[in-house]
Write an enzyme that holds these catalytic residues in place. Structure first.
Site, PDB file in Angstrom:
ATOM      1  N   CYS A 114       5.470   7.996  -9.191  1.00  0.00           N
ATOM      2  CA  CYS A 114       6.876   7.559  -9.203  1.00  0.00           C
ATOM      3  C   CYS A 114       7.075   6.185  -8.570  1.00  0.00           C
ATOM      4  O   CYS A 114       8.130   5.587  -8.729  1.00  0.00           O
ATOM      5  CB  CYS A 114       7.741   8.592  -8.493  1.00  0.00           C
ATOM      6  SG  CYS A 114       7.675  10.180  -9.312  1.00  0.00           S
ATOM      7  N   HIS A 254      14.576   5.456  -6.759  1.00  0.00           N
ATOM      8  CA  HIS A 254      13.882   6.354  -7.688  1.00  0.00           C
ATOM      9  C   HIS A 254      14.767   7.581  -7.924  1.00  0.00           C
ATOM     10  O   HIS A 254      15.375   8.109  -6.996  1.00  0.00           O
ATOM     11  CB  HIS A 254      12.542   6.777  -7.090  1.00  0.00           C
ATOM     12  CG  HIS A 254      11.836   7.798  -7.910  1.00  0.00           C
ATOM     13  ND1 HIS A 254      11.661   7.674  -9.270  1.00  0.00           N
ATOM     14  CD2 HIS A 254      11.264   8.996  -7.566  1.00  0.00           C
ATOM     15  CE1 HIS A 254      11.017   8.731  -9.729  1.00  0.00           C
ATOM     16  NE2 HIS A 254      10.768   9.547  -8.720  1.00  0.00           N
ATOM     17  N   ASN A 284      13.983  12.771 -14.035  1.00  0.00           N
ATOM     18  CA  ASN A 284      12.971  11.949 -13.371  1.00  0.00           C
ATOM     19  C   ASN A 284      11.947  11.482 -14.415  1.00  0.00           C
ATOM     20  O   ASN A 284      11.131  12.279 -14.883  1.00  0.00           O
ATOM     21  CB  ASN A 284      12.298  12.792 -12.276  1.00  0.00           C
ATOM     22  CG  ASN A 284      11.265  12.009 -11.501  1.00  0.00           C
ATOM     23  OD1 ASN A 284      10.899  10.891 -11.855  1.00  0.00           O
ATOM     24  ND2 ASN A 284      10.775  12.606 -10.425  1.00  0.00           N
TER      25      ASN A 284
HETATM   26  O1  UT7 Z   1       9.537  12.109  -8.079  1.00  0.00           O
HETATM   27  C1  UT7 Z   1       8.431  12.479  -7.344  1.00  0.00           C
HETATM   28  C2  UT7 Z   1       8.788  13.128  -6.099  1.00  0.00           C
HETATM   29  N1  UT7 Z   1       9.381  14.425  -6.344  1.00  0.00           N
HETATM   30  C3  UT7 Z   1      10.463  14.748  -5.689  1.00  0.00           C
HETATM   31  O2  UT7 Z   1      11.004  13.960  -4.956  1.00  0.00           O
HETATM   32  C4  UT7 Z   1      10.949  16.172  -5.833  1.00  0.00           C
HETATM   33  C5  UT7 Z   1      11.260  16.718  -4.484  1.00  0.00           C
HETATM   34  N2  UT7 Z   1      11.692  18.123  -4.498  1.00  0.00           N
HETATM   35  C6  UT7 Z   1      12.868  18.501  -5.001  1.00  0.00           C
HETATM   36  O3  UT7 Z   1      13.608  17.701  -5.547  1.00  0.00           O
HETATM   37  C7  UT7 Z   1      13.286  19.934  -4.806  1.00  0.00           C
HETATM   38  O4  UT7 Z   1      12.405  20.544  -3.904  1.00  0.00           O
HETATM   39  C8  UT7 Z   1      13.318  20.762  -6.114  1.00  0.00           C
HETATM   40  C9  UT7 Z   1      14.474  20.285  -6.993  1.00  0.00           C
HETATM   41  C10 UT7 Z   1      12.015  20.641  -6.849  1.00  0.00           C
HETATM   42  C11 UT7 Z   1      13.558  22.219  -5.781  1.00  0.00           C
HETATM   43  O5  UT7 Z   1      14.776  22.359  -5.053  1.00  0.00           O
HETATM   44  P1  UT7 Z   1      14.811  23.200  -3.706  1.00  0.00           P
HETATM   45  O6  UT7 Z   1      16.200  23.148  -3.241  1.00  0.00           O
HETATM   46  O7  UT7 Z   1      13.756  22.639  -2.799  1.00  0.00           O
HETATM   47  O8  UT7 Z   1      14.461  24.633  -4.188  1.00  0.00           O
HETATM   48  P2  UT7 Z   1      13.280  25.602  -3.729  1.00  0.00           P
HETATM   49  O9  UT7 Z   1      11.991  25.163  -4.307  1.00  0.00           O
HETATM   50  O10 UT7 Z   1      13.347  25.791  -2.254  1.00  0.00           O
HETATM   51  O11 UT7 Z   1      13.711  26.948  -4.413  1.00  0.00           O
HETATM   52  C12 UT7 Z   1      14.898  27.653  -4.005  1.00  0.00           C
HETATM   53  C13 UT7 Z   1      15.105  28.840  -4.919  1.00  0.00           C
HETATM   54  C14 UT7 Z   1      13.847  29.686  -5.085  1.00  0.00           C
HETATM   55  O12 UT7 Z   1      14.239  31.049  -5.180  1.00  0.00           O
HETATM   56  P3  UT7 Z   1      14.134  32.013  -3.936  1.00  0.00           P
HETATM   57  O13 UT7 Z   1      12.676  32.030  -3.542  1.00  0.00           O
HETATM   58  O14 UT7 Z   1      15.005  31.422  -2.878  1.00  0.00           O
HETATM   59  O15 UT7 Z   1      14.633  33.319  -4.480  1.00  0.00           O
HETATM   60  C15 UT7 Z   1      13.299  29.247  -6.400  1.00  0.00           C
HETATM   61  O16 UT7 Z   1      12.521  30.226  -7.034  1.00  0.00           O
HETATM   62  O17 UT7 Z   1      15.439  28.373  -6.234  1.00  0.00           O
HETATM   63  C16 UT7 Z   1      14.545  28.968  -7.182  1.00  0.00           C
HETATM   64  N3  UT7 Z   1      14.335  28.015  -8.267  1.00  0.00           N
HETATM   65  C17 UT7 Z   1      15.138  27.968  -9.350  1.00  0.00           C
HETATM   66  N4  UT7 Z   1      16.216  28.681  -9.720  1.00  0.00           N
HETATM   67  C18 UT7 Z   1      16.798  28.373 -10.887  1.00  0.00           C
HETATM   68  C19 UT7 Z   1      13.384  27.075  -8.367  1.00  0.00           C
HETATM   69  N5  UT7 Z   1      13.552  26.382  -9.517  1.00  0.00           N
HETATM   70  C20 UT7 Z   1      14.621  26.929 -10.130  1.00  0.00           C
HETATM   71  C21 UT7 Z   1      15.286  26.648 -11.349  1.00  0.00           C
HETATM   72  N6  UT7 Z   1      16.359  27.399 -11.675  1.00  0.00           N
HETATM   73  N7  UT7 Z   1      14.882  25.667 -12.172  1.00  0.00           N
END
Ligand code: UT7
Length: 329
Positions: A114, A254, A284
């Site tokens: 990225c 970004h 992204n």
């Molecule tokens: O560009 C390169 C660098 N990359 C980044 O900067 C990405 C950085 N990370 C992020 O932007 C975020 O961590 C994500 C958008 C990838 C994920 O968001 P989050 O708020 O960190 O969610 P999480 O991974 O902590 O997941 C929270 C919950 C989980 O469920 P439980 O375990 O709490 O029941 C996930 O299973 O959300 C669930 N979940 C989803 N639910 C619906 C994960 N993905 C999804 C989804 N739809 N697509």
């Protein structure tokens, strides 16, 4: 003689026609518009149905040549930031030079995920500042759909395809790239990675069966590092150049997550109106995000505007570029 700086003299983007919106995605994986919008800010992304990264880059570069009135044969060098090149080798820059008719140019790909565009911009600007070259094209392109598992809801909602290209030319008015800070930390390599296909894990039936050719991301960990490092490096480049919030006209961040963008803007003391945001339309696009932002906001940019470009991504790689915009559209 005044110092030569490397100024952006034109920008052009290309995104594929096919729109994959949150509604369509929620029919493919267990997700929904509310979750994606509130956690990332993304509403839709573009997907390349036919073709490769070089095709998106070629569209952007052809448009750039036309827009800037540049003859293809006058381009000296092309630097392509990408992690989804057409092939492991030859480089996408090679393919692009052929497809866009840049017959006197040489080029290379730069792999910084990225941060690909800021790494490439900083690198390319050196060839202008030394006086060696007069026309250098910097491309940020990624066809993330080629390495995304559309059964993995934690990654497939985030990424999209797109390309952006800028023309760099010498400037003697003090405009263009003023400073940059680039950083990397390979200790972060396993948090955001395409595990197979390289020399560590060459392709085998097993690597395919285990889905090791797709992007794997530990989202929460990457988020933590991204929030801190993107904000820190943006504050650092302001401090190093004695820039106060009111001196900065635009943050070009970004587009990985709206919450990371907000945290960076807050740290820099910038109001929303000074922040380029198009994550809702494209998601992204990895190396594509920054030039696509410049393309979308080009008409609002004025000669002399102060821009801070910042990125964080796989590697880990991150950094900021401070530049002064060189033209009115
Ligand atoms: O560009 C390169 C660098 N990359 C980044 O900067 C990405 C950085 N990370 C992020 O932007 C975020 O961590 C994500 C958008 C990838 C994920 O968001 P989050 O708020 O960190 O969610 P999480 O991974 O902590 O997941 C929270 C919950 C989980 O469920 P439980 O375990 O709490 O029941 C996930 O299973 O959300 C669930 N979940 C989803 N639910 C619906 C994960 N993905 C999804 C989804 N739809 N697509």
């Amino acid at each position: 003689m005044s110092k030569i700086t490397a100024a952006i003299t034109g920008v052009q983007g290309y995104v594929p026609e096919f729109v994959l919106d949150n509604e369509k995605l929620s029919k493919i994986v267990d997700t929904n518009d509310e979750w994606i919008t509130s956690r990332t800010g993304i509403k839709e992304r573009r997907i390349m149905k036919n073709g490769a990264s070089s095709d998106m880059a070629t569209e952007a570069v052809k448009g750039l040549l036309e827009k800037t009135g540049t003859k293809a044969e006058d381009v000296d060098l092309v630097v392509v930031g990408t992690v989804t090149g057409d092939f492991p080798f030859p480089s996408t820059a090679n393919v692009l030079c052929d497809k866009a008719g840049l017959k006197n140019a040489w080029g290379f790909d730069l792999s910084a995920a990225c941060s690909g565009f800021i790494y490439s911009l900083a690198t390319a600007s050196q060839f202008i500042e030394t006086g060696k070259y007069k026309k250098v094209i910097v491309v940020g392109v990624d066809m993330m759909s080629s390495i995304i598992d559309y059964e993995d809801r934690t990654t497939c909602v985030i990424f999209g395809d797109g390309a952006g290209a800028v023309m760099l030319e010498p400037n003697e008015e003090g405009l263009g790239v003023q400073d940059f800070i680039l950083k990397s930390d390979g200790a972060g390599r396993n948090y955001l990675v395409q595990p197979a296909g390289g020399s560590l894990n060459p392709p085998t039936i097993e690597t395919v069966e285990k889905k090791m050719h797709y992007v794997k991301q530990e989202g929460k960990q990457v988020f933590k590092f991204a929030v801190t490092n993107m904000a820190d490096v943006s504050a650092e480049i302001m401090e190093n150049n004695n820039l106060k919030s009111e001196d900065v006209d635009w943050l070009v961040p970004h587009q990985a997550n709206l919450r990371i963008i907000d945290a960076t803007a807050n740290r820099m003391g910038l109001p929303k109106e000074k922040v380029m945001i198009n994550i809702q339309k494209y998601g992204n696009t990895t190396a594509g995000t920054l030039p696509l932002c410049l393309w979308d906001y080009e008409k609002q940019l004025k000669k002399g505007d102060t821009l801070i470009l910042s990125a964080f991504g796989g590697g880990f790689t991150w950094g900021s570029v401070y530049l002064k915009w060189a033209y009115n559209s």
